[in-house]
Motif scaffolding. Structure first.
Motif, PDB file in Angstrom:
ATOM      1  N   LEU A  72       5.176  35.437  18.115  1.00 49.27           N
ATOM      2  CA  LEU A  72       4.208  35.567  17.017  1.00 49.27           C
ATOM      3  C   LEU A  72       2.774  35.512  17.539  1.00 49.27           C
ATOM      4  O   LEU A  72       1.849  35.161  16.801  1.00 49.27           O
ATOM      5  CB  LEU A  72       4.442  34.465  15.979  1.00 49.27           C
ATOM      6  N   SER A  73       2.583  35.892  18.800  1.00 50.09           N
ATOM      7  CA  SER A  73       1.246  35.875  19.391  1.00 50.09           C
ATOM      8  C   SER A  73       0.285  36.758  18.597  1.00 50.09           C
ATOM      9  O   SER A  73       0.641  37.863  18.180  1.00 50.09           O
ATOM     10  CB  SER A  73       1.303  36.366  20.837  1.00 50.09           C
ATOM     11  N   ASN A  74      -0.916  36.248  18.417  1.00 51.11           N
ATOM     12  CA  ASN A  74      -1.918  37.028  17.670  1.00 51.11           C
ATOM     13  C   ASN A  74      -3.290  36.947  18.335  1.00 51.11           C
ATOM     14  O   ASN A  74      -4.311  37.061  17.672  1.00 51.11           O
ATOM     15  CB  ASN A  74      -2.007  36.550  16.212  1.00 51.11           C
ATOM     16  N   PHE A  75      -3.256  36.790  19.671  1.00 58.23           N
ATOM     17  CA  PHE A  75      -4.529  36.668  20.379  1.00 58.23           C
ATOM     18  C   PHE A  75      -4.334  37.076  21.836  1.00 58.23           C
ATOM     19  O   PHE A  75      -3.304  36.809  22.434  1.00 58.23           O
ATOM     20  CB  PHE A  75      -5.047  35.222  20.328  1.00 58.23           C
ATOM     21  N   GLY A  76      -5.348  37.718  22.383  1.00 59.90           N
ATOM     22  CA  GLY A  76      -5.372  37.985  23.822  1.00 59.90           C
ATOM     23  C   GLY A  76      -4.464  39.117  24.257  1.00 59.90           C
ATOM     24  O   GLY A  76      -4.196  40.056  23.501  1.00 59.90           O
ATOM     25  N   LYS A  77      -3.966  39.008  25.499  1.00 55.18           N
ATOM     26  CA  LYS A  77      -3.158  40.066  26.099  1.00 55.18           C
ATOM     27  C   LYS A  77      -1.716  39.961  25.614  1.00 55.18           C
ATOM     28  O   LYS A  77      -0.803  39.579  26.345  1.00 55.18           O
ATOM     29  CB  LYS A  77      -3.230  39.978  27.620  1.00 55.18           C
ATOM     30  N   THR A  78      -1.533  40.310  24.359  1.00 55.87           N
ATOM     31  CA  THR A  78      -0.214  40.149  23.749  1.00 55.87           C
ATOM     32  C   THR A  78       0.831  41.037  24.412  1.00 55.87           C
ATOM     33  O   THR A  78       1.984  40.638  24.552  1.00 55.87           O
ATOM     34  CB  THR A  78      -0.272  40.478  22.251  1.00 55.87           C
ATOM     35  N   ARG A  79       0.428  42.236  24.831  1.00 57.45           N
ATOM     36  CA  ARG A  79       1.412  43.148  25.408  1.00 57.45           C
ATOM     37  C   ARG A  79       1.923  42.633  26.753  1.00 57.45           C
ATOM     38  O   ARG A  79       3.122  42.724  27.046  1.00 57.45           O
ATOM     39  CB  ARG A  79       0.819  44.561  25.565  1.00 57.45           C
ATOM     40  N   GLU A  80       1.047  42.092  27.543  1.00 52.29           N
ATOM     41  CA  GLU A  80       1.453  41.541  28.838  1.00 52.29           C
ATOM     42  C   GLU A  80       2.477  40.424  28.652  1.00 52.29           C
ATOM     43  O   GLU A  80       3.503  40.376  29.341  1.00 52.29           O
ATOM     44  CB  GLU A  80       0.216  41.023  29.574  1.00 52.29           C
ATOM     45  N   PHE A  81       2.204  39.529  27.708  1.00 54.08           N
ATOM     46  CA  PHE A  81       3.126  38.434  27.436  1.00 54.08           C
ATOM     47  C   PHE A  81       4.434  38.963  26.867  1.00 54.08           C
ATOM     48  O   PHE A  81       5.524  38.526  27.259  1.00 54.08           O
ATOM     49  CB  PHE A  81       2.491  37.442  26.456  1.00 54.08           C
ATOM     50  N   ARG A  82       4.352  39.909  25.934  1.00 51.78           N
ATOM     51  CA  ARG A  82       5.544  40.461  25.284  1.00 51.78           C
ATOM     52  C   ARG A  82       6.471  41.133  26.296  1.00 51.78           C
ATOM     53  O   ARG A  82       7.682  40.954  26.279  1.00 51.78           O
ATOM     54  CB  ARG A  82       5.115  41.440  24.193  1.00 51.78           C
ATOM     55  N   ARG A 133      29.153  33.798  13.810  1.00 56.52           N
ATOM     56  CA  ARG A 133      28.506  32.505  13.944  1.00 56.52           C
ATOM     57  C   ARG A 133      27.089  32.570  13.365  1.00 56.52           C
ATOM     58  O   ARG A 133      26.410  33.577  13.493  1.00 56.52           O
ATOM     59  CB  ARG A 133      28.417  32.102  15.418  1.00 56.52           C
ATOM     60  N   THR A 134      26.659  31.493  12.759  1.00 56.40           N
ATOM     61  CA  THR A 134      25.291  31.419  12.259  1.00 56.40           C
ATOM     62  C   THR A 134      24.350  31.351  13.446  1.00 56.40           C
ATOM     63  O   THR A 134      24.482  30.492  14.310  1.00 56.40           O
ATOM     64  CB  THR A 134      25.108  30.182  11.369  1.00 56.40           C
ATOM     65  N   LYS A 135      23.393  32.266  13.509  1.00 55.02           N
ATOM     66  CA  LYS A 135      22.468  32.346  14.634  1.00 55.02           C
ATOM     67  C   LYS A 135      21.165  31.636  14.295  1.00 55.02           C
ATOM     68  O   LYS A 135      20.828  31.453  13.113  1.00 55.02           O
ATOM     69  CB  LYS A 135      22.199  33.810  14.994  1.00 55.02           C
ATOM     70  N   ILE A 136      20.416  31.253  15.350  1.00 57.44           N
ATOM     71  CA  ILE A 136      19.113  30.628  15.113  1.00 57.44           C
ATOM     72  C   ILE A 136      18.025  31.371  15.885  1.00 57.44           C
ATOM     73  O   ILE A 136      18.272  31.964  16.936  1.00 57.44           O
ATOM     74  CB  ILE A 136      19.099  29.136  15.481  1.00 57.44           C
ATOM     75  N   ASN A 137      16.836  31.327  15.334  1.00 54.31           N
ATOM     76  CA  ASN A 137      15.657  31.945  15.941  1.00 54.31           C
ATOM     77  C   ASN A 137      14.606  30.884  16.244  1.00 54.31           C
ATOM     78  O   ASN A 137      14.410  29.946  15.481  1.00 54.31           O
ATOM     79  CB  ASN A 137      15.051  32.995  15.003  1.00 54.31           C
ATOM     80  N   VAL A 138      13.905  31.099  17.363  1.00 60.05           N
ATOM     81  CA  VAL A 138      12.821  30.211  17.782  1.00 60.05           C
ATOM     82  C   VAL A 138      11.506  30.973  17.745  1.00 60.05           C
ATOM     83  O   VAL A 138      11.374  32.018  18.390  1.00 60.05           O
ATOM     84  CB  VAL A 138      13.081  29.696  19.218  1.00 60.05           C
ATOM     85  N   ASN A 139      10.541  30.485  16.988  1.00 54.67           N
ATOM     86  CA  ASN A 139       9.211  31.081  16.943  1.00 54.67           C
ATOM     87  C   ASN A 139       8.314  30.471  18.008  1.00 54.67           C
ATOM     88  O   ASN A 139       8.309  29.253  18.204  1.00 54.67           O
ATOM     89  CB  ASN A 139       8.548  30.846  15.579  1.00 54.67           C
ATOM     90  N   LEU A 140       7.541  31.302  18.685  1.00 59.44           N
ATOM     91  CA  LEU A 140       6.531  30.818  19.622  1.00 59.44           C
ATOM     92  C   LEU A 140       5.452  31.879  19.764  1.00 59.44           C
ATOM     93  O   LEU A 140       5.453  32.877  19.051  1.00 59.44           O
ATOM     94  CB  LEU A 140       7.173  30.460  20.976  1.00 59.44           C
ATOM     95  N   GLY A 141       4.523  31.664  20.685  1.00 60.12           N
ATOM     96  CA  GLY A 141       3.436  32.628  20.869  1.00 60.12           C
ATOM     97  C   GLY A 141       2.073  31.973  20.780  1.00 60.12           C
ATOM     98  O   GLY A 141       1.907  30.924  20.147  1.00 60.12           O
ATOM     99  N   VAL A 142       1.093  32.613  21.422  1.00 55.88           N
ATOM    100  CA  VAL A 142      -0.254  32.035  21.487  1.00 55.88           C
ATOM    101  C   VAL A 142      -1.079  32.397  20.259  1.00 55.88           C
ATOM    102  O   VAL A 142      -0.803  33.371  19.556  1.00 55.88           O
ATOM    103  CB  VAL A 142      -0.987  32.504  22.759  1.00 55.88           C
ATOM    104  N   SER A 143      -2.107  31.583  20.028  1.00 56.58           N
ATOM    105  CA  SER A 143      -3.061  31.819  18.945  1.00 56.58           C
ATOM    106  C   SER A 143      -4.464  31.691  19.530  1.00 56.58           C
ATOM    107  O   SER A 143      -4.636  31.229  20.661  1.00 56.58           O
ATOM    108  CB  SER A 143      -2.862  30.782  17.834  1.00 56.58           C
ATOM    109  N   PRO A 144      -5.499  32.080  18.775  1.00 57.05           N
ATOM    110  CA  PRO A 144      -6.864  31.922  19.290  1.00 57.05           C
ATOM    111  C   PRO A 144      -7.205  30.477  19.627  1.00 57.05           C
ATOM    112  O   PRO A 144      -7.997  30.208  20.530  1.00 57.05           O
ATOM    113  CB  PRO A 144      -7.734  32.444  18.136  1.00 57.05           C
ATOM    114  N   GLU A 145      -6.597  29.531  18.910  1.00 57.54           N
ATOM    115  CA  GLU A 145      -6.904  28.121  19.123  1.00 57.54           C
ATOM    116  C   GLU A 145      -6.095  27.499  20.264  1.00 57.54           C
ATOM    117  O   GLU A 145      -6.434  26.440  20.776  1.00 57.54           O
ATOM    118  CB  GLU A 145      -6.638  27.331  17.826  1.00 57.54           C
ATOM    119  N   HIS A 146      -5.006  28.160  20.651  1.00 59.28           N
ATOM    120  CA  HIS A 146      -4.140  27.603  21.698  1.00 59.28           C
ATOM    121  C   HIS A 146      -3.483  28.779  22.409  1.00 59.28           C
ATOM    122  O   HIS A 146      -2.530  29.355  21.901  1.00 59.28           O
ATOM    123  CB  HIS A 146      -3.087  26.680  21.083  1.00 59.28           C
ATOM    124  N   ASN A 147      -3.998  29.124  23.576  1.00 60.60           N
ATOM    125  CA  ASN A 147      -3.543  30.367  24.217  1.00 60.60           C
ATOM    126  C   ASN A 147      -3.072  30.161  25.663  1.00 60.60           C
ATOM    127  O   ASN A 147      -3.431  30.915  26.563  1.00 60.60           O
ATOM    128  CB  ASN A 147      -4.639  31.440  24.164  1.00 60.60           C
TER     129      ASN A 147
END
Length: 433
Positions: free
Chosen positions: A100-110, A63-77
């Motif tokens: 795709l988080s690139n700000f803050g406590k990324t490991r905690e969220f991950r 089946r064709t699968k889909i991916n959803v991108n999300l994650g915080v940025s410096p402007e919206h965390n």
């Protein structure tokens, strides 16, 4: 455990628990699945640490699968909002989520994401490097880049996008053949800048075997990123894109030699009549490895509606061989998507994926459409709504405009052709007054 990765197990004739689940989901004999995994034509991204995972297969005859991108940025965390998006993605049956988080406590969220998610989790370690290391991009060392990759693997990430194919030769190709939109890949642009500022080779290309060792240790699927994907229709299928794709094909064979599973990432923005050829080129140059595409977006002029431009391209791409669609939301190019934007993007991508599965002849796809058609013939609105890809919206629309005549809708009322044919074929009189 007598194997290191799903590919290693398949090559040794070992049926893993993940293979059993996937074979049942895909209505595929497990022996066929094993052969596809062993050859690299199917990947089962399943990090050994991700114990909450409900595994999925990406690739040929699946089946064709889909991916959803999300994650915080410096402007919206707002982490809570991102976790709500995660839950919605899981509830709406997305098979993958990329943080795709690139700000803050990324490991905690991950870690929280991996723990709660039954969907496979992907990341782009390059995004995390600057924030995690708290250093300027230019000052990050090769060892530090790899320390970030290792941390993501330790945390249970199932697949990682790493732009290994943009080496100095490809970078020069970009400079020699100017593009309208340059490099639009965030990870690719960061690597390009690091290479230029330090006058060094791409560390993930130069020390590729080191990367493969990490992937093999945790059974992380390597999603070979397309740093040179076209960022506009004008740049599609140019020299840089094809140069990188050739390199990705070479890197694919090296990964398979380490029993590391691979997916190839693809365009991007591309006009309709180039999509089919691009799918064939990728499959040929990358030896049948699963193909993961962003869109493709088939026009550049629809900000606010790019979930539609993406779904058009995605349906064509998947029907021509792409295996995995990265959703695009209405917020693409404009802002970080909201919870509602994420839902719109998921629905659009799922429609595209299912449309392609009808073309591919995937078991169950036509049966779903046929069940909906039967419900329409029977004028059974409850059944139609339950079978719809978004039952909540379908019910809200139907109930917002109730017809006078029960068993119809306000589009046709008593003139409903399904109602008319059902009655006349049953020998009943038909009245439309």
């Amino acid at each position: 455990m007598d194997y290191t990765t799903q590919m290693d197990a398949a090559r040794k004739g070992i049926v893993t628990p993940q293979m059993k689940i996937v074979a049942e989901k895909e209505h595929m004999p497990v022996e066929k699945l094993m052969a596809l995994v062993a050859s690299g034509k199917v990947a089962i991204p399943a990090n050994k640490v991700h114990t909450s995972l409900s595994p999925e297969a990406v690739g040929q005859d699946c089946r064709t699968k889909i991916n959803v991108n999300l994650g915080v940025s410096p402007e919206h965390n707002n982490h809570e909002e991102e976790l709500q998006k995660v839950q919605n993605a899981i509830d709406m049956k997305a098979e993958a989520i990329m943080d795709l988080s690139n700000f803050g406590k990324t490991r905690e969220f991950r870690r929280k994401l991996v723990k709660m998610s039954t969907a496979m989790i992907g990341t782009v370690p390059m995004y995390d490097a600057v924030g995690m290391l708290e250093k300027d991009l230019k000052d990050i060392t090769v060892d530090e880049f790899f320390s970030v990759v290792e941390q993501h693997a330790e945390d249970g990430v199932d697949f990682m996008t790493i732009h290994c194919g943009m080496n100095r030769k490809t970078a020069q190709r970009i400079k020699d053949n100017p593009r309208l939109t340059n490099v639009v890949s965030r990870g690719g642009s960061l690597l390009f800048a690091w290479m230029e500022m330090n006058n060094q080779e791409n560390p993930f290309y130069e020390y590729y075997d080191r990367l493969l060792d990490i992937c093999e240790k945790y059974d992380v699927t390597l999603s070979l990123g397309d740093a040179c994907r076209p960022g506009c229709t004008h740049d599609a299928t140019d020299a840089a894109q094809i140069e990188e794709l050739i390199t990705l094909g070479e890197l694919t064979k090296r990964a398979w030699a380490h029993n590391v599973q691979v997916m190839i990432e693809g365009p991007g923005h591309m006009v309709l009549n180039e999509i089919a050829a691009n799918m064939k080129i990728e499959k040929r140059l990358c030896h049948g490895a699963p193909f993961y595409v962003l869109g493709p977006l088939v026009t550049d002029i629809a900000p606010g509606y790019d979930h539609i431009t993406s779904a058009i391209g995605g349906a064509i791409a998947a029907s021509c061989g792409a295996d995995f669609l990265c959703y695009v939301t209405p917020a693409e190019h404009l802002r970080l998507p909201t919870v509602d934007d994420v839902k719109e993007g998921i629905i659009a991508a799922r429609i595209a994926a299912h449309a392609a599965d009808l073309v591919k002849g995937i078991p169950g796809a036509q049966e779903w459409d046929d069940a909906m058609s039967k419900a329409r013939v029977d004028v059974d609105f409850d059944k139609m709504i339950s079978l719809s890809i978004d039952p909540e919206k379908a019910r809200r629309y139907y109930e917002s405009s109730k017809p006078e005549c029960e068993g119809t809708c306000t589009m046709c009322g008593k003139m409903c052709p399904a109602r008319t044919m059902k009655r006349i074929l049953a020998g009943e009189d038909v009245s439309i007054r």
